[in-house]
Write a protein that holds these residues in place. Sequence first.
Motif, PDB file in Angstrom:
ATOM      1  N   PRO A 128      29.896  38.257  27.373  1.00  0.00           N
ATOM      2  CA  PRO A 128      30.683  38.956  26.355  1.00  0.00           C
ATOM      3  C   PRO A 128      32.060  38.324  26.176  1.00  0.00           C
ATOM      4  O   PRO A 128      32.645  37.799  27.131  1.00  0.00           O
ATOM      5  N   ALA A 129      32.591  38.398  24.972  1.00  0.00           N
ATOM      6  CA  ALA A 129      33.890  37.784  24.685  1.00  0.00           C
ATOM      7  C   ALA A 129      34.998  38.374  25.549  1.00  0.00           C
ATOM      8  O   ALA A 129      35.918  37.665  25.974  1.00  0.00           O
ATOM      9  N   ASP A 130      34.937  39.682  25.808  1.00  0.00           N
ATOM     10  CA  ASP A 130      36.005  40.306  26.590  1.00  0.00           C
ATOM     11  C   ASP A 130      35.788  40.178  28.096  1.00  0.00           C
ATOM     12  O   ASP A 130      36.540  40.749  28.887  1.00  0.00           O
ATOM     13  N   PHE A 131      34.776  39.427  28.497  1.00  0.00           N
ATOM     14  CA  PHE A 131      34.545  39.198  29.918  1.00  0.00           C
ATOM     15  C   PHE A 131      35.617  38.297  30.517  1.00  0.00           C
ATOM     16  O   PHE A 131      36.089  38.519  31.634  1.00  0.00           O
ATOM     17  N   TYR A 132      36.022  37.286  29.779  1.00  0.00           N
ATOM     18  CA  TYR A 132      36.851  36.224  30.346  1.00  0.00           C
ATOM     19  C   TYR A 132      38.257  36.656  30.734  1.00  0.00           C
ATOM     20  O   TYR A 132      38.756  36.225  31.787  1.00  0.00           O
ATOM     21  N   PRO A 133      38.974  37.488  29.957  1.00  0.00           N
ATOM     22  CA  PRO A 133      40.329  37.867  30.387  1.00  0.00           C
ATOM     23  C   PRO A 133      40.391  38.489  31.771  1.00  0.00           C
ATOM     24  O   PRO A 133      41.317  38.226  32.548  1.00  0.00           O
ATOM     25  N   GLN A 134      39.393  39.320  32.114  1.00  0.00           N
ATOM     26  CA  GLN A 134      39.413  39.939  33.440  1.00  0.00           C
ATOM     27  C   GLN A 134      38.842  39.015  34.511  1.00  0.00           C
ATOM     28  O   GLN A 134      39.114  39.188  35.699  1.00  0.00           O
ATOM     29  N   ALA A 135      38.050  38.021  34.108  1.00  0.00           N
ATOM     30  CA  ALA A 135      37.377  37.156  35.085  1.00  0.00           C
ATOM     31  C   ALA A 135      38.198  35.939  35.482  1.00  0.00           C
ATOM     32  O   ALA A 135      38.154  35.507  36.647  1.00  0.00           O
ATOM     33  N   VAL A 136      38.929  35.371  34.542  1.00  0.00           N
ATOM     34  CA  VAL A 136      39.631  34.110  34.813  1.00  0.00           C
ATOM     35  C   VAL A 136      40.586  34.200  36.001  1.00  0.00           C
ATOM     36  O   VAL A 136      40.616  33.290  36.851  1.00  0.00           O
ATOM     37  N   PRO A 137      41.382  35.280  36.147  1.00  0.00           N
ATOM     38  CA  PRO A 137      42.299  35.330  37.303  1.00  0.00           C
ATOM     39  C   PRO A 137      41.595  35.299  38.661  1.00  0.00           C
ATOM     40  O   PRO A 137      42.214  34.967  39.665  1.00  0.00           O
ATOM     41  N   ARG A 138      40.330  35.640  38.697  1.00  0.00           N
ATOM     42  CA  ARG A 138      39.597  35.630  39.970  1.00  0.00           C
ATOM     43  C   ARG A 138      38.297  34.828  39.845  1.00  0.00           C
ATOM     44  O   ARG A 138      37.280  35.169  40.432  1.00  0.00           O
ATOM     45  N   TRP A 139      38.374  33.758  39.067  1.00  0.00           N
ATOM     46  CA  TRP A 139      37.185  32.955  38.749  1.00  0.00           C
ATOM     47  C   TRP A 139      36.519  32.392  39.995  1.00  0.00           C
ATOM     48  O   TRP A 139      35.291  32.280  40.051  1.00  0.00           O
ATOM     49  N   SER A 140      37.275  32.034  41.005  1.00  0.00           N
ATOM     50  CA  SER A 140      36.707  31.406  42.192  1.00  0.00           C
ATOM     51  C   SER A 140      36.401  32.386  43.314  1.00  0.00           C
ATOM     52  O   SER A 140      35.947  31.972  44.387  1.00  0.00           O
ATOM     53  N   THR A 141      36.646  33.676  43.069  1.00  0.00           N
ATOM     54  CA  THR A 141      36.415  34.656  44.129  1.00  0.00           C
ATOM     55  C   THR A 141      35.489  35.789  43.707  1.00  0.00           C
ATOM     56  O   THR A 141      34.561  36.152  44.437  1.00  0.00           O
ATOM     57  N   ASP A 142      35.710  36.391  42.513  1.00  0.00           N
ATOM     58  CA  ASP A 142      34.924  37.556  42.117  1.00  0.00           C
ATOM     59  C   ASP A 142      34.989  37.761  40.602  1.00  0.00           C
ATOM     60  O   ASP A 142      35.553  38.742  40.117  1.00  0.00           O
ATOM     61  N   PRO A 143      34.407  36.865  39.819  1.00  0.00           N
ATOM     62  CA  PRO A 143      34.549  36.975  38.362  1.00  0.00           C
ATOM     63  C   PRO A 143      33.736  38.101  37.733  1.00  0.00           C
ATOM     64  O   PRO A 143      34.094  38.585  36.656  1.00  0.00           O
ATOM     65  N   TYR A 144      32.647  38.543  38.378  1.00  0.00           N
ATOM     66  CA  TYR A 144      31.744  39.509  37.748  1.00  0.00           C
ATOM     67  C   TYR A 144      31.968  40.948  38.208  1.00  0.00           C
ATOM     68  O   TYR A 144      31.631  41.889  37.485  1.00  0.00           O
ATOM     69  N   GLY A 145      32.506  41.132  39.411  1.00  0.00           N
ATOM     70  CA  GLY A 145      32.572  42.457  39.992  1.00  0.00           C
ATOM     71  C   GLY A 145      33.377  43.462  39.190  1.00  0.00           C
ATOM     72  O   GLY A 145      33.125  44.661  39.275  1.00  0.00           O
ATOM     73  N   GLY A 146      34.340  42.991  38.392  1.00  0.00           N
ATOM     74  CA  GLY A 146      35.169  43.901  37.611  1.00  0.00           C
ATOM     75  C   GLY A 146      34.610  44.244  36.245  1.00  0.00           C
ATOM     76  O   GLY A 146      35.304  44.877  35.436  1.00  0.00           O
ATOM     77  N   TYR A 147      33.366  43.855  35.982  1.00  0.00           N
ATOM     78  CA  TYR A 147      32.748  44.117  34.676  1.00  0.00           C
ATOM     79  C   TYR A 147      31.465  44.907  34.925  1.00  0.00           C
ATOM     80  O   TYR A 147      30.390  44.343  35.103  1.00  0.00           O
ATOM     81  N   PRO A 148      31.543  46.245  34.939  1.00  0.00           N
ATOM     82  CA  PRO A 148      30.414  47.085  35.348  1.00  0.00           C
ATOM     83  C   PRO A 148      29.346  47.237  34.270  1.00  0.00           C
ATOM     84  O   PRO A 148      29.494  46.779  33.126  1.00  0.00           O
ATOM     85  N   ALA A 149      28.278  47.932  34.624  1.00  0.00           N
ATOM     86  CA  ALA A 149      27.115  48.075  33.747  1.00  0.00           C
ATOM     87  C   ALA A 149      27.454  48.735  32.417  1.00  0.00           C
ATOM     88  O   ALA A 149      26.999  48.287  31.353  1.00  0.00           O
ATOM     89  N   ASP A 150      28.242  49.811  32.450  1.00  0.00           N
ATOM     90  CA  ASP A 150      28.525  50.504  31.184  1.00  0.00           C
ATOM     91  C   ASP A 150      29.304  49.613  30.229  1.00  0.00           C
ATOM     92  O   ASP A 150      29.145  49.706  29.005  1.00  0.00           O
ATOM     93  N   ARG A 151      30.100  48.712  30.775  1.00  0.00           N
ATOM     94  CA  ARG A 151      30.847  47.799  29.915  1.00  0.00           C
ATOM     95  C   ARG A 151      29.921  46.751  29.284  1.00  0.00           C
ATOM     96  O   ARG A 151      30.117  46.366  28.135  1.00  0.00           O
ATOM     97  N   VAL A 152      28.920  46.293  30.033  1.00  0.00           N
ATOM     98  CA  VAL A 152      27.936  45.370  29.471  1.00  0.00           C
ATOM     99  C   VAL A 152      27.211  46.029  28.302  1.00  0.00           C
ATOM    100  O   VAL A 152      27.032  45.421  27.234  1.00  0.00           O
ATOM    101  N   VAL A 153      26.802  47.274  28.492  1.00  0.00           N
ATOM    102  CA  VAL A 153      26.086  47.986  27.431  1.00  0.00           C
ATOM    103  C   VAL A 153      26.983  48.181  26.207  1.00  0.00           C
ATOM    104  O   VAL A 153      26.554  47.959  25.057  1.00  0.00           O
ATOM    105  N   ARG A 154      28.228  48.577  26.415  1.00  0.00           N
ATOM    106  CA  ARG A 154      29.145  48.764  25.282  1.00  0.00           C
ATOM    107  C   ARG A 154      29.371  47.447  24.546  1.00  0.00           C
ATOM    108  O   ARG A 154      29.421  47.416  23.305  1.00  0.00           O
ATOM    109  N   ALA A 155      29.507  46.362  25.293  1.00  0.00           N
ATOM    110  CA  ALA A 155      29.704  45.057  24.655  1.00  0.00           C
ATOM    111  C   ALA A 155      28.509  44.684  23.801  1.00  0.00           C
ATOM    112  O   ALA A 155      28.658  44.102  22.719  1.00  0.00           O
TER     113      ALA A 155
END
Length: 354
Positions: A128-155
């Motif tokens: 999703p387009a809005d995935f990257y702003p929250q993922a980039v600061p932790r790209w090498s440690t935990d890029p996916y954990g802050g993007y939960p299931a309900d957010r995937v569905v909304r996107a």
Amino acid sequence: MTDVADVSTVRADTPGSRATARLLATAATAVGAPDLVLAVSRNGVRTVHTGGGSEPGPVPRERLAYELGSASKPYAGLLLARLVAQGRVRYEDRAADLLAPGLPVHPAVRRITLRHLLTHTSGLPGLPADFYPQAVPRWSTDPYGGYPADRVVRAFLRARPRHRPGTRWHYSNFAVSVLGHTLAAATGTPWEVLLHQRVLTPLGLTATRVRPGPEGADAVGHRRDGTPVPALDTGGFAAAGAVRATPLDLLSFLEAHLGGLEHRDPALSAALADVTRPVLRRGLRHGHTHTLTWFHHPSPYGPVLFHAGATLGQQAFLGFRPGSGLAVAATATRRVHRADTFVATAYGLLTQTP
């Protein structure tokens, strides 16, 4: 990298299995990783080579669970195929109708089917387009954990696909993740439970899971410089990359695709046959072929079906050759990099072994 642990486990002491053990030992010299497992099944006879640049731990490497990353997708595909075989859903069911019936969505989103999501022809981007702003600061440690299931569905429900569904192929973790949430909604069962009930348990895959196991049960990934990496948290993208499995369970999964379940579970047998059939050709002169879940290539010994995956610190390769009884599973605890030889080595074992 020189192996400090080099063990071959052969279930049948025959000339063929001894030759396979030598082949795997030679192949392993081309791959440098803290932990490496190369596993081959020939008509059910298994040969497993383990090695790596680190000292082996108390649990044998072939009994550790490794992160599969994108090699999780064949499990999601087999789950869909089994639900179709059981009449629970259809490949042509529209995802938005199952996820949010009656909710207004973009017309292109409304046309996206379960088949489109699985075959990467939905028109959705890789993430999703809005995935990257929250993922980039932790790209090498935990890029996916802050993007939960309900957010995937909304996107998904607010998406604007780049192409009309069914017209172009574009690899998408986003799409396969949406598939997982859609199957959960259609059955009223969480994806993790659904996968265990319909795929893992029937296949006897007791060492396969989608969450980290107890301490010491999982392989530890490493960056290129050897730094350990925390266990992967896939957040809302579980269907696209959350599976963890031991190399021995990976061989069991692949062996199931090579036949033998016709009388045990008709629906699962039908699903296993379904996911091996070519359904899509793309690229120059339609040179790239895909099944529902596997990349499909020619080889000197017949077609091969395979999928690779990588996480922040681990890699996996799964492949088999229908009609020949050959399956190859490989895992490594090192992050992929530009000069990496892991996938090429595993692919070579699948395509160049008589």
